[in-house]
Motif scaffolding. Sequence first.
Motif, short mmCIF file in Angstrom:
data_model
loop_
_atom_site.label_atom_id
_atom_site.label_comp_id
_atom_site.label_asym_id
_atom_site.label_seq_id
_atom_site.Cartn_x
_atom_site.Cartn_y
_atom_site.Cartn_z
N MET A 7 18.04 52.60 37.98
CA MET A 7 19.33 52.14 38.50
C MET A 7 20.37 52.10 37.38
SD MET A 7 20.39 48.47 40.21
CE MET A 7 18.95 48.43 41.27
N ARG A 8 21.59 52.53 37.72
CA ARG A 8 22.67 52.41 36.75
C ARG A 8 22.95 50.94 36.44
NH1 ARG A 8 27.03 56.05 39.82
NH2 ARG A 8 25.68 55.48 41.58
N THR A 9 23.46 50.68 35.25
CA THR A 9 23.71 49.30 34.84
C THR A 9 25.15 49.14 34.35
OG1 THR A 9 22.96 49.75 32.57
CG2 THR A 9 21.30 48.97 34.15
N THR A 10 25.54 47.90 34.23
CA THR A 10 26.85 47.57 33.65
C THR A 10 26.72 46.22 32.97
OG1 THR A 10 29.23 47.43 34.10
CG2 THR A 10 27.76 46.35 35.67
N THR A 11 27.73 45.84 32.24
CA THR A 11 27.74 44.55 31.55
C THR A 11 28.56 43.56 32.35
OG1 THR A 11 27.52 45.61 29.39
CG2 THR A 11 28.27 43.35 29.41
N MET A 12 28.02 42.38 32.54
CA MET A 12 28.73 41.34 33.26
C MET A 12 29.76 40.70 32.33
SD MET A 12 29.00 39.84 36.20
CE MET A 12 27.46 40.32 36.99
N GLY A 13 31.03 40.98 32.56
CA GLY A 13 32.06 40.45 31.68
C GLY A 13 32.08 41.20 30.36
N ARG A 14 32.80 40.64 29.40
CA ARG A 14 32.96 41.32 28.11
C ARG A 14 31.72 41.23 27.24
NH1 ARG A 14 37.85 39.55 29.63
NH2 ARG A 14 37.64 37.40 28.89
N ASP A 15 31.05 40.09 27.27
CA ASP A 15 29.91 39.89 26.38
C ASP A 15 28.69 39.38 27.14
OD1 ASP A 15 31.43 40.44 23.94
OD2 ASP A 15 32.44 38.55 24.37
N GLY A 16 28.64 39.63 28.43
CA GLY A 16 27.57 39.09 29.24
C GLY A 16 26.34 39.97 29.28
N PRO A 17 25.37 39.62 30.11
CA PRO A 17 24.13 40.37 30.19
C PRO A 17 24.30 41.70 30.92
CG PRO A 17 24.17 38.67 31.86
CD PRO A 17 25.40 38.47 31.02
N VAL A 18 23.34 42.58 30.73
CA VAL A 18 23.31 43.85 31.45
C VAL A 18 22.71 43.60 32.84
CG1 VAL A 18 22.31 46.16 31.52
CG2 VAL A 18 23.12 45.20 29.35
N VAL A 19 23.40 44.10 33.86
CA VAL A 19 22.91 43.93 35.23
C VAL A 19 22.87 45.29 35.91
CG1 VAL A 19 23.79 41.58 35.48
CG2 VAL A 19 25.23 43.50 36.16
N GLY A 20 21.98 45.41 36.89
CA GLY A 20 21.94 46.62 37.71
C GLY A 20 23.21 46.71 38.53
N ARG A 21 23.64 47.94 38.83
CA ARG A 21 24.87 48.14 39.58
C ARG A 21 24.74 47.72 41.04
NH1 ARG A 21 28.52 51.94 38.33
NH2 ARG A 21 29.68 50.98 40.03
N LEU A 22 23.53 47.44 41.50
CA LEU A 22 23.32 46.89 42.83
C LEU A 22 22.56 45.58 42.70
CD1 LEU A 22 22.29 50.12 44.77
CD2 LEU A 22 24.35 48.76 45.19
N GLY A 23 23.15 44.51 43.24
CA GLY A 23 22.49 43.22 43.23
C GLY A 23 21.90 42.92 44.60
N LEU A 24 21.45 41.68 44.77
CA LEU A 24 20.93 41.23 46.06
C LEU A 24 21.69 39.98 46.49
CD1 LEU A 24 18.81 41.46 48.36
CD2 LEU A 24 17.40 39.86 47.03
N GLY A 25 22.39 40.09 47.62
CA GLY A 25 23.05 38.93 48.20
C GLY A 25 22.06 38.19 49.09
N ALA A 26 21.87 36.90 48.84
CA ALA A 26 20.81 36.15 49.51
C ALA A 26 21.26 35.41 50.76
CB ALA A 26 20.18 35.15 48.53
N MET A 27 22.55 35.39 51.06
CA MET A 27 23.04 34.55 52.15
C MET A 27 22.27 34.75 53.45
SD MET A 27 26.78 34.38 54.01
CE MET A 27 26.35 35.65 55.21
N GLY A 28 22.12 36.00 53.86
CA GLY A 28 21.51 36.30 55.14
C GLY A 28 20.04 35.94 55.25
N LEU A 29 19.41 35.61 54.12
CA LEU A 29 18.00 35.24 54.17
C LEU A 29 17.77 33.92 54.91
CD1 LEU A 29 16.90 36.16 50.53
CD2 LEU A 29 16.39 37.43 52.63
#
Length: 317
Positions: free
Chosen positions: A1-23
């Motif tokens: 999965m492609r990744t990006t950085t959360m904010g300027r100095d944040g952690p690396v995250v996958g470009r697709l997350g999981l929204g939990a609301m509907g669970l």
Amino acid sequence: MRTTTMGRDGPVVGRLGLGAMGLSYRYAPGLMDRTKAVSLVQEAVDLGVNLLETADAYADGENERLIGEAIRGRRDEVVLCTGGGLLGNPDGVLRPAGGPQALRDAVDESLRRLHVDHIDLYLLRRIDPAVPLTESWGALAEQVWAGKIRMLGLPVVTVEQAREAEAVHEAAAIGAEVSLFTRCGLDDVVPYAVERRIALLAGAPLGRGLLTGAYSRTEDLAPDDWRRTQPRFAPRAIRHNFALTQAVAQVAARHEATPAQVALAWLLRLGDHVVPVPGTRASYHLAENLGGDRIRLTEQDMTDLEFLPYPAGSAEV
């Protein structure tokens, strides 16, 4: 999965997350299976999803408890996003609650329900019109300095409001409902986010299920599904919106993909800072959503999607 950085100095995250609301909230809650929900979150992490998004208002905190259970023993594998600033009422309506003490209490309660000692990204879910934004944001900044929160995220804002907040503390993300069916704020907020290296967490990226093509009638939804109360799922509107999804399906056919995958690929194409957080309860839909990362839309695809007619019915943001 492609990744990006959360904010300027944040952690690396996958470009697709999981929204939990509907669970556990709003989408046919009577059909919820907690054990399967916990397993699905764990499966998502196994598949490389490391950004998990929840909120204290989802099912009166039960959604956070579910996520806390799912990540027990795996805390270091995930970037945990939750948020506050909204309170539920017996009538089911969420209302802003941005007072400083209310937010301090909300952070402590989220930490307790999630069974963690810090939250990676805390979103202010709504600006409270009765409370100056700088007061709400300042209260959350205090929680960063106290080590309870690592990064802060804004809700739907204007550029002026974003600048006002960032004069107090930088924002790592903006959480907003963004999809092919909901494009509010893209013209002004997105350039600001790009300039400031702020991640755009695209909530409801599949139009709350409409962009999957699974719903052509209001009756397709369970009787207790909150979406039955929403204008886009009203009988006349849903027929119109299903027809729009068929236009997305035409683009999908070029890539041997599904409409949902194209809807996610469109968001990913907007920029490296955009992180869709689709939700699901089913393993096969989880795999389908992650497949959106493999789709590379062409300029012709983007043009066709750009001129997609606007859906019928207003969106709940």
